[in-house]
Design a protein around this motif. Sequence first.
Motif, PDB file in Angstrom:
ATOM      1  N   THR A 153       0.813  -1.222   0.000  1.00  0.00           N
ATOM      2  CA  THR A 153       0.000   0.000   0.000  1.00  0.00           C
ATOM      3  C   THR A 153       0.840   1.262   0.000  1.00  0.00           C
ATOM      4  O   THR A 153       0.336   2.347  -0.245  1.00  0.00           O
ATOM      5  CB  THR A 153      -0.933   0.021   1.227  1.00  0.00           C
ATOM      6  OG1 THR A 153      -0.138  -0.147   2.408  1.00  0.00           O
ATOM      7  CG2 THR A 153      -1.954  -1.105   1.136  1.00  0.00           C
ATOM      8  N   ASN A 154       2.132   1.137   0.267  1.00  0.00           N
ATOM      9  CA  ASN A 154       3.041   2.280   0.258  1.00  0.00           C
ATOM     10  C   ASN A 154       3.478   2.526  -1.187  1.00  0.00           C
ATOM     11  O   ASN A 154       3.924   1.601  -1.865  1.00  0.00           O
ATOM     12  CB  ASN A 154       4.256   1.970   1.138  1.00  0.00           C
ATOM     13  CG  ASN A 154       5.223   3.115   1.254  1.00  0.00           C
ATOM     14  OD1 ASN A 154       5.259   4.004   0.409  1.00  0.00           O
ATOM     15  ND2 ASN A 154       6.024   3.094   2.291  1.00  0.00           N
ATOM     16  N   PRO A 155       3.371   3.760  -1.707  1.00  0.00           N
ATOM     17  CA  PRO A 155       3.783   4.024  -3.086  1.00  0.00           C
ATOM     18  C   PRO A 155       5.243   3.649  -3.366  1.00  0.00           C
ATOM     19  O   PRO A 155       5.587   3.257  -4.467  1.00  0.00           O
ATOM     20  CB  PRO A 155       3.570   5.526  -3.259  1.00  0.00           C
ATOM     21  CG  PRO A 155       2.679   5.934  -2.154  1.00  0.00           C
ATOM     22  CD  PRO A 155       2.864   4.948  -1.047  1.00  0.00           C
ATOM     23  N   ALA A 156       6.103   3.766  -2.377  1.00  0.00           N
ATOM     24  CA  ALA A 156       7.517   3.389  -2.525  1.00  0.00           C
ATOM     25  C   ALA A 156       7.709   1.996  -1.922  1.00  0.00           C
ATOM     26  O   ALA A 156       8.304   1.827  -0.869  1.00  0.00           O
ATOM     27  CB  ALA A 156       8.413   4.405  -1.834  1.00  0.00           C
ATOM     28  N   GLN A 165      12.707 -14.753   1.793  1.00  0.00           N
ATOM     29  CA  GLN A 165      11.413 -14.824   1.134  1.00  0.00           C
ATOM     30  C   GLN A 165      10.492 -13.913   1.940  1.00  0.00           C
ATOM     31  O   GLN A 165      10.319 -14.129   3.140  1.00  0.00           O
ATOM     32  CB  GLN A 165      10.854 -16.245   1.157  1.00  0.00           C
ATOM     33  CG  GLN A 165      11.898 -17.342   0.941  1.00  0.00           C
ATOM     34  CD  GLN A 165      12.541 -17.311  -0.427  1.00  0.00           C
ATOM     35  OE1 GLN A 165      11.956 -17.753  -1.389  1.00  0.00           O
ATOM     36  NE2 GLN A 165      13.748 -16.768  -0.507  1.00  0.00           N
ATOM     37  N   THR A 166       9.941 -12.872   1.330  1.00  0.00           N
ATOM     38  CA  THR A 166       9.108 -11.953   2.101  1.00  0.00           C
ATOM     39  C   THR A 166       7.709 -11.843   1.515  1.00  0.00           C
ATOM     40  O   THR A 166       7.517 -11.891   0.302  1.00  0.00           O
ATOM     41  CB  THR A 166       9.738 -10.545   2.218  1.00  0.00           C
ATOM     42  OG1 THR A 166       9.769  -9.905   0.947  1.00  0.00           O
ATOM     43  CG2 THR A 166      11.144 -10.610   2.791  1.00  0.00           C
ATOM     44  N   VAL A 167       6.750 -11.693   2.409  1.00  0.00           N
ATOM     45  CA  VAL A 167       5.335 -11.492   2.079  1.00  0.00           C
ATOM     46  C   VAL A 167       4.988 -10.080   2.524  1.00  0.00           C
ATOM     47  O   VAL A 167       5.370  -9.667   3.625  1.00  0.00           O
ATOM     48  CB  VAL A 167       4.453 -12.537   2.807  1.00  0.00           C
ATOM     49  CG1 VAL A 167       2.975 -12.266   2.594  1.00  0.00           C
ATOM     50  CG2 VAL A 167       4.818 -13.951   2.351  1.00  0.00           C
ATOM     51  N   PRO A 168       4.255  -9.308   1.714  1.00  0.00           N
ATOM     52  CA  PRO A 168       3.945  -7.925   2.096  1.00  0.00           C
ATOM     53  C   PRO A 168       3.251  -7.837   3.457  1.00  0.00           C
ATOM     54  O   PRO A 168       2.432  -8.684   3.810  1.00  0.00           O
ATOM     55  CB  PRO A 168       3.004  -7.443   0.985  1.00  0.00           C
ATOM     56  CG  PRO A 168       3.243  -8.349  -0.164  1.00  0.00           C
ATOM     57  CD  PRO A 168       3.668  -9.663   0.413  1.00  0.00           C
ATOM     58  N   GLN A 169       3.592  -6.793   4.180  1.00  0.00           N
ATOM     59  CA  GLN A 169       3.060  -6.567   5.525  1.00  0.00           C
ATOM     60  C   GLN A 169       1.533  -6.592   5.554  1.00  0.00           C
ATOM     61  O   GLN A 169       0.938  -7.139   6.476  1.00  0.00           O
ATOM     62  CB  GLN A 169       3.585  -5.220   6.033  1.00  0.00           C
ATOM     63  CG  GLN A 169       3.301  -4.926   7.474  1.00  0.00           C
ATOM     64  CD  GLN A 169       3.928  -3.594   7.858  1.00  0.00           C
ATOM     65  OE1 GLN A 169       3.747  -2.592   7.156  1.00  0.00           O
ATOM     66  NE2 GLN A 169       4.661  -3.587   8.943  1.00  0.00           N
ATOM     67  N   ASN A 170       0.881  -6.031   4.539  1.00  0.00           N
ATOM     68  CA  ASN A 170      -0.577  -5.985   4.532  1.00  0.00           C
ATOM     69  C   ASN A 170      -1.207  -7.341   4.162  1.00  0.00           C
ATOM     70  O   ASN A 170      -2.409  -7.508   4.282  1.00  0.00           O
ATOM     71  CB  ASN A 170      -1.102  -4.869   3.615  1.00  0.00           C
ATOM     72  CG  ASN A 170      -0.491  -4.880   2.237  1.00  0.00           C
ATOM     73  OD1 ASN A 170       0.728  -4.916   2.084  1.00  0.00           O
ATOM     74  ND2 ASN A 170      -1.319  -4.839   1.207  1.00  0.00           N
TER      75      ASN A 170
END
Length: 193
Positions: A153-156, A165-170
């Motif tokens: 959700t952050n533009p940057a 391996q990362t999954v977005p915070q949201n």
Amino acid sequence: MLGLRQDTSTLANKGRGIYDDYIVVLNAWGQRGHAHLFPATTEPTAQYAQRASVTASGARVDARYKDVRFKEAHGADVDRDGIRDAGRLAAGTYFFTELPRIFLKDRAFWATTDQTVERDTDGDGRFTLADRDRIDRHGVGRTMYIHQGGPTTNPAVNTWSAGCQTVPQNHYPRFLGSLGARPKFFYVLVDCR
């Protein structure tokens, strides 16, 4: 758990990475015959590459990294040229359990045995056969975690990956919910070409 990787340059998005991979949780906690799909990244970002750092004279270690905002150097110097080489988890099967501590303010997961990584030894932002001595079976140990990254959700967007391996915070709360409490699982990472 299945990781589907699309090969992407570590320099993408000004070295902050993009979520163009997927992690699939099969037969999620308490749900037989279900699959849950999550956006993810399976590659490091250039912000953690020593090549993006600045020398004493003010120049970049590698001019190709001029648009990258350097955070800190991760990696191992596998080709012995004096520069730490960025790494990503090699395609394969790994067994993960919950990390016994909080990582980036939430639960995270680590492999039960040492992992194998590929190194970007030529610094072009890609992991290819052109990278001399690219397979590293010893330099990473168990440090390629599965953890939350920055939100989409952050533009940057920033994936916060130095090779993990990362999954977005949201999306991370739903990801954790699909795993249940104290999960142990095989993680199969494949390269999609």
